[in-house]
Design a protein around this motif. Structure first.
Motif, short mmCIF file in Angstrom:
data_model
loop_
_atom_site.label_atom_id
_atom_site.label_comp_id
_atom_site.label_asym_id
_atom_site.label_seq_id
_atom_site.Cartn_x
_atom_site.Cartn_y
_atom_site.Cartn_z
N THR A 40 -4.41 -0.62 0.40
CA THR A 40 -3.18 -0.38 1.15
C THR A 40 -2.56 0.95 0.72
O THR A 40 -2.05 1.69 1.56
CB THR A 40 -2.19 -1.54 0.95
OG1 THR A 40 -2.79 -2.75 1.44
CG2 THR A 40 -0.88 -1.30 1.69
N GLY A 72 1.27 -5.14 2.06
CA GLY A 72 -0.06 -4.89 2.61
C GLY A 72 -1.19 -5.46 1.77
O GLY A 72 -2.27 -5.74 2.28
N ASP A 83 -6.41 -0.96 9.18
CA ASP A 83 -5.34 -0.06 8.73
C ASP A 83 -5.91 1.23 8.16
O ASP A 83 -5.48 2.33 8.53
CB ASP A 83 -4.48 -0.79 7.70
CG ASP A 83 -3.21 -0.06 7.32
OD1 ASP A 83 -2.77 0.86 8.04
OD2 ASP A 83 -2.64 -0.43 6.27
#
Length: 172
Positions: A40, A72, A83
């Protein structure tokens, strides 16, 4: 530089594609962070560097950055992969389309002295290579691209890379 970033991104995405939800929640080599935290951080870092490229603050605040990483880190592996893919694509497009005459302009960020925009792709490559090794999944400094391993890095990136070499018994 974009070719090296593309290669490092592809290698990292290849690793992330193989992770299960359980594996992503396992500890990384960074104290207190799971693999989800590290990944993340890589995604949010891509966004931050893209914003800095355009003269915006990298993060709304340190607290917001930390909260985004914490939230995240608990996502499923597929969400983390999506992502990282999206933020990598957005960063690449921003760099590829950035006007050549603006690369020497200074970037002002909290906690760092000003540096030229031309260092942003270097910082991205460093994040990809160093944090890939931080996952503790068999990718080590021995796997870094020769381009990155031989790159003259500015501080604090130079020290961060050296610290990883020492951790892996490869000082030099």
């Amino acid at each position: 530089m974009l070719e090296a970033i593309d290669e490092a991104t592809a290698k990292l995405l290849g690793t992330v594609r193989r992770l299960t939800d359980d594996e992503i929640r396992q500890p990384s080599l960074l104290p207190g962070w799971t693999r989800g935290h590290v990944l993340t951080h890589v995604a949010r870092g891509g966004e931050a560097l893209r914003r800095a490229l355009h003269g915006q603050p990298p993060y709304p605040s340190q607290e917001a950055r930390d909260a985004d990483i914490e939230a995240g880190a608990r996502r499923p592996a597929a969400d983390v992969l999506a992502d990282i893919t999206a933020t990598a694509d957005a960063f690449r497009a921003a760099v590829a389309g950035f006007p050549a005459e603006r690369w020497d302009e200074q970037v002002i960020t909290p906690n760092y002295p000003p540096f030229p925009r031309s260092e942003l792709p270097v910082r991205r490559l460093h994040e990809l290579e160093a944090h890939h090794a931080d996952l503790g999944l068999g990718y080590t400094s021995a796997d870094w691209s020769p381009f990155y391993a031989g790159l003259s890095l500015p501080e604090p990136l130079r020290s961060q890379r050296a610290d990883r070499l020492i951790m892996q018994g490869r000082a030099g």
